[in-house]
Design an enzyme around this catalytic site. Structure first.
Site, PDB file in Angstrom:
ATOM      1  N   TYR A   1     -17.979 -29.904 -25.219  1.00 28.04           N
ATOM      2  CA  TYR A   1     -17.055 -29.311 -24.249  1.00 28.04           C
ATOM      3  C   TYR A   1     -17.617 -27.978 -23.734  1.00 28.04           C
ATOM      4  CZ  TYR A   1     -12.961 -26.360 -23.170  1.00 28.04           C
ATOM      5  OH  TYR A   1     -12.088 -25.477 -22.606  1.00 28.04           O
TER       6      TYR A   1
ATOM      7  N   ASP B   1     -12.589 -29.922 -34.271  1.00 24.42           N
ATOM      8  CA  ASP B   1     -11.675 -29.750 -33.152  1.00 24.42           C
ATOM      9  C   ASP B   1     -11.008 -31.092 -32.880  1.00 24.42           C
ATOM     10  OD1 ASP B   1     -10.435 -29.408 -30.760  1.00 24.42           O
ATOM     11  OD2 ASP B   1     -12.234 -29.001 -29.602  1.00 24.42           O
TER      12      ASP B   1
ATOM     13  N   LYS C   1      -3.332 -31.030 -25.020  1.00 23.64           N
ATOM     14  CA  LYS C   1      -3.714 -32.388 -24.672  1.00 23.64           C
ATOM     15  C   LYS C   1      -2.689 -33.382 -25.167  1.00 23.64           C
ATOM     16  CE  LYS C   1      -7.453 -30.185 -23.584  1.00 23.64           C
ATOM     17  NZ  LYS C   1      -7.663 -29.704 -22.230  1.00 23.64           N
TER      18      LYS C   1
ATOM     19  N   ILE D   1      -8.207 -31.715 -31.072  1.00 23.84           N
ATOM     20  CA  ILE D   1      -7.157 -31.475 -30.083  1.00 23.84           C
ATOM     21  C   ILE D   1      -6.771 -32.758 -29.327  1.00 23.84           C
ATOM     22  CG2 ILE D   1      -8.736 -30.753 -28.244  1.00 23.84           C
ATOM     23  CD1 ILE D   1      -6.607 -28.491 -27.754  1.00 23.84           C
TER      24      ILE D   1
END
Lengths: 528, 527
Positions: free
Chosen positions: A242, A327, A365, A329
């Protein structure tokens, strides 16, 4: 003693050609203590002779940057008082504008990665079905508006009660107006723990006391970087990653990201040997690796780490004595056949050293509420929790928002409906988007989660390189008027991959997007 | 000392040519001897104890061929589970955290924070817990909470959902979707208008110079990042609010140099003291990059007059440093003196504005600290550009922003609120000061803020920080009131205490005064 080293280090650092090597190798020997007694003291001796010579000549009137001990500083007083008169006479005040810090000016001047350039371009001319049909279509921002209707319905029904309380008592107003714990209200932590378990299908239970709430996942990643690494240390990050990580991790903490390249032939799943290689190379550069930063489900690829790989990562982290930041998310945005396995689930079931595992989560998200700025650090490490709690003073969530979220996250019926509907809608849209791309001969990586697909357009690029990729990106943005994220912004090692985030589209936008890509695809193919 | 002094000379290059090379030469001889003896095997895993990168045996670059050999070595080894179990490293030592953060965790807390924690454990409640600790340490204003509550009860739904209850496609999108990290433009416009209402009507604030942050705390941290590099310093007149020590220093590596102000000057800063502090810092080799002032000052509550502001600007220009003016209490003034914002002076004079940065917040003036809404108002393009990027770590939640847009746009409410709030602050201040006076405790003259700054030096057992903390301890544990000791604010004179009266109700005042009386009587009788 350590003070002396900087004088020898520069030489060691620039191995320019063979002559330089001849100088560097013995110097290295000296530093490592392998140069023998005589050489080991003669060489520094000579170097110091020159250093003294140089200092004598160029000694500046300003004091050295090392603070002298009190005794010498007081003896310096008489000769240094001139500074005050000099500064008042100094003309500097009248010219030169006040300078900002070097770190700020490098941040301000930093050229933006294309990820941000694209986002800015869309802001200037956003697509709208009726008002601005020739505007740029946003496929670069990972945002989900598929289920906003559900959220809106809930908010309209429950807003006043959740903020003001059902009886409008005094307690509720001080609960939103007055200072709250920086790391989040306990009520919200409890609700968040419940929500996270629900998202993971109740296979894991989360402990609210291990939760720290932050103003978005962005500060959660930054706070963890502060906590786990010192300035100049590094994290290993499997690529493509990302693009925001480059800012989140590096901007203020001084931590470096070491890309660990994953390839399409492995469906972009990280391999331990690549990690190992990167780890050793980083060590050789003199950098200390303090952790691995993974995203699972992966952004931008959308694949899910298999259980086996998670075990391997945990082993690797233990072997190297480093941390793992996971991560997660996108944990609730799964829609494929593969099941998402949280790091927490594995730690729950097996006896691993938990203190090195830290999970990042958020509502941006999975509940499509990025505007709310709610992030989560879930850590098993007491010291990290203690430090993060203190650092959240800089990234706390508005109490108003917290109050609103407590009943929303606790409404398990609503959440269940939301999660299921959301998965169904993402899947549907993903299928039609991928099918549309396939008609153009563009294949996507096998994905099971996320709000995007990871498309291989390497056949459309004029040259198989970053340059070709950026040319295509430019064409897509300026001719086809769609903003996608180029693989190079995600540090992907293979050129020609693009992330297309489809969840801000409506079903009827898909033909428009595909049509626009087709135009570029046809010109690209005919020219090549 | 006999050893250290010549060594310093050597390092600074004042030791002469011969001494300057012979001494390091000898030192290196010993180093080589030491290294030879304790040299690790090159393949040895990195020792956790070797903290400095120079001393690491593994870190210097081996020749390429060497490293290639190593690589083959590693990939050849199968990654068996057993190997990791056998590895002694995994068995010992848990994963360590970074040293910068472990120092934050370990840092001993000042009485200011200890006190806050104590109140949390055992808070006073008139009915529920009448023997609890009364909070006089935390700067929050509860006097006008009823007004906010009434407004919210009426408007909350429309304010957050933007009045479009029809379910159009943008009403939820406005709060759910990504918004600019540095704040909604509508809110910036509303905040600019609000600020000019309370910082002098003639000043017009430009919304483009505003960056919104999640509270004044990150606003100060971001400015500290932008203006100073690690190791640089800010001059801060004392007594200053204890939070600065965290906000300015923790993550930025910047330092604070306290500039002592004295009760004889009613704690106003003097340029000579600034000048002295500046020069001393320079002598220590520390680069001063700015000056942070609080106006109205916190916790003393006095205002900086126009004359002094001009002097401060001159000083900043002369030294080529920045000024950060923390004006979060600008709307909470109640005295006779007029508040002058630094922005007003910038408006009047075309002084070089690049060095001026104002911090504001809606927490104090609208008594909404829970909302976390801070403002950076800067005249410096570069600072604004950098702050806009850094605010990704401290952005304000969209529902709170939407609500504030409507609240600030309701100018009738805002006018009424500020007027009533000032009256109430004034009344509480007067009552509290009178109460303390009965006990023989004098306060400085305040014109703004939530604190009385009281001189209790008559009650301390010894005129020093120790005596002050003993009294603080008694107030906390015997009288059960939490106040801020002057030493937590780096006040140079012992015996001063900050009392936040704005979190009390009027009927709490006699209780507080009575609790202090008990202490003051024992103190006086014992001394």
């Amino acid at each position: 003693m350590t003070r002396n080293h900087p004088s020898t280090r520069p030489e060691r650092r620039k191995p320019a050609g063979a002559t330089a090597m001849r100088l560097v190798v013995p110097l290295q020997g000296v530093v490592q203590g392998r140069g023998g007694l005589i050489l080991g003291s003669l060489i520094p001796c000579a170097l110091f002779y020159f250093l003294q010579f140089y200092m004598k000549r160029h000694r500046s009137p300003k004091p050295s940057s090392d603070p002298p001990s009190p005794s010498t500083s007081s003896s310096n007083l008489p000769e240094l008082t001139r500074t005050s008169s000099r500064s008042s006479l100094s003309t500097r005040g009248s010219f030169g504008p006040a300078r900002v810090s070097t770190r700020a000016s490098s941040i301000a001047k930093q050229t933006d990665s294309l990820y941000y350039v694209g986002l800015d371009k869309v802001k200037e001319d956003p697509y709208h079905r009726t008002d601005n049909p020739d505007g740029i279509i946003q496929l670069g921002l990972s945002e989900n508006s598929l289920c906003l209707d559900l959220i809106e319905k809930w908010v309209l029904e429950n807003l006043t009660d959740s903020i003001m309380g059902t009886n409008g008592g005094d307690l509720s107003i001080s609960g939103i107006a007055m200072y709250q714990p920086f790391d989040g209200m306990m009520e919200l932590k409890v609700a968040m723990a419940g929500f996270m378990s629900q998202v993971m299908g109740q296979r894991v239970s989360f402990d609210p006391s291990q939760i720290i709430l932050t103003a978005g996942a962005t500060p959660a990643v930054e706070i963890l970087s502060f906590c786990l690494a010192d300035h100049g240390n590094a994290f290993l990050v499997p690529t493509p990653y990302y693009p925001g990580f480059d800012r989140d991790v590096r901007l203020r903490t001084g931590v470096e990201l070491i890309p660990v390249h994953c390839r399409s032939s492995d469906n972009f799943i990280v391999s331990i040997s690549a990690l190992d290689q990167a780890f050793n190379q980083t060590r050789k550069r003199g950098l200390k690796v303090r952790g691995i930063l993974i995203s699972n489900p992966a952004n931008p690829v959308g694949n899910i780490l298999p259980r086996e790989t998670i075990y391997d990562l945990l082993d690797f982290a233990r072997e190297k004595n480093i941390h793992i930041i996971s991560d997660e998310i996108y944990g609730g945005c799964t829609y494929g056949s593969e099941e998402f396995i949280s790091m927490a689930e594995i730690l729950d079931s097996e006896d691993f050293d938990k203190s090195r595992v830290h999970i990042v989560y958020g509502l941006s998200k999975d509940l499509s509420l990025p505007g709310f700025r709610v992030g989560v650090i879930y850590s098993y490490n007491e010291s990290v929790l203690a430090a993060a709690k203190k650092l959240t003073r800089f990234s706390s969530i508005s109490a108003l928002t917290q109050r609103l979220l407590v009943p929303m996250l606790s409404d398990t019926k609503f959440i269940q409906e939301y999660i299921e509907t959301n998965r169904r809608r993402i899947k549907k849209l993903c299928n039609s988007f991928v099918a549309g791309l396939k008609q153009l001969g563009i294949k996507c990586a096998d994905s099971n989660a996320g709000l995007y697909c990871w498309a291989d357009m390497s056949e459309l690029i004029p040259s198989y390189s970053e340059k070709g990729e950026l040319e295509l990106w430019d064409k897509l943005l300026n001719i086809a008027k769609i903003n996608v994220t180029p693989g190079s912004a995600c540090h992907c090692i293979e050129p020609g991959w693009f992330r297309c985030c489809f969840t801000t589209l409506a079903q009827e936008d898909i033909p428009v997007v595909i049509e626009r890509i087709r135009r570029v695809a046809e010109t690209s193919k005919s020219s090549s | 000392m006999r050893v250290i002094v010549p060594l310093q000379g050597v390092v600074q290059g004042r030791g002469g040519l011969v001494l300057g090379s012979v001494i390091p030469c000898a030192l290196f001889y010993f180093l080589q001897l030491y290294l030879k003896r304790f040299r690790n095997d090159p393949d040895d895993p990195e020792q956790p104890t070797s903290s400095s990168p120079e001393a690491k045996p593994g870190s210097p670059l081996p020749s390429p061929s060497d490293s290639a050999g190593q690589l083959v070595d590693f990939s050849g080894l199968p990654r068996s589970f057993s190997r990791s179990l056998l590895s002694p490293r995994s068995a010992c030592g848990p994963a360590t955290i970074s040293s910068r953060v472990s120092s934050i965790v370990r840092s001993s807390e000042t009485p200011f924070y200890v006190g806050l924690k104590r109140v949390e454990e055992d808070p006073y409640d008139e009915m529920g817990n009448p023997n609890g600790v009364i909070q006089l340490g935390l700067a929050q204003n509860k006097l006008s909470m009823d007004l906010v509550k009434d407004w919210l009860a009426e408007n909350v739904k429309e304010a957050i959902m933007g009045g479009r209850t029809s379910g159009g496609d943008s009403s939820i999108g406005g709060i759910a979707n990504y918004q600019p990290f540095d704040g909604l433009m509508q809110l910036k416009v509303a905040v600019a208008r609000f600020m000019s209402q309370f910082m002098g009507k003639e000043v017009s604030f430009n919304p483009l110079q505003i960056v919104l942050t999640a509270g004044a705390t990150p606003a100060i941290e971001i400015l500290s990042f932008c203006l100073a590099d690690s190791g640089n310093a800010f001059l801060v007149p004392t007594p200053y609010y204890p939070d600065f020590d965290r906000d300015v220093k923790w993550r930025t590596g910047a330092e604070i140099i306290p500039v002592p102000c004295r009760s004889a000057d009613n704690f106003n800063v003097s340029i000579t003291a600034l000048d002295r502090a500046f020069n001393q810092a320079r002598k220590r080799g520390v680069k001063v990059r700015g000056l942070i002032i609080s106006n109205p000052s916190n916790p003393v509550g006095n205002l900086i007059n126009r004359e002094t502001l001009y002097n401060l600007l001159d000083f900043a220009r002369e030294k080529n440093i920045h000024i950060v003016s923390n004006e979060i209490l600008a709307g909470s003034t109640y005295g006779s003196e007029e508040f002058v914002s630094l922005a007003e002076i910038m408006d009047l004079e075309d002084l070089d504005r690049d060095r001026v940065h104002v911090v504001y917040s809606l927490s104090e003036d609208l008594s909404l600290p829970g909302f976390r809404m801070g403002v950076i108002y800067s005249y410096n393009e570069n600072v604004l550009a950098a702050a806009k990027k850094l605010v990704r770590f401290s952005s304000v939640s969209a529902p709170a922003q939407n609500l504030l847009v409507s609240l600030l746009s309701d100018s009738e409410f805002v006018q009424k609120f500020v007027k009533l709030n000032r009256e109430r602050l004034q009344r509480m201040y007067v009552e509290f000061v009178v109460g303390l006076k009965q006990l023989g405790i004098e306060c400085t003259k305040s014109n703004g803020g939530f604190y009385c700054w009281a001189d209790m030096s008559g009650l301390i057992s010894s005129y020093g920080e120790k005596g002050e903390l003993e009294l603080w301890d008694k107030l906390m544990n015997v009288a059960k009131v939490n106040v801020i000791p002057g030493s937590s604010c780096h006040c140079i004179e012992p015996g001063w205490f900050g009392f936040c009266f704005a979190s009390l109700t009027e009927k709490d005042i006699p209780v507080v005064i009575d609790r202090i009386r008990r202490i003051s009587e024992t103190c006086k009788s014992s001394s």
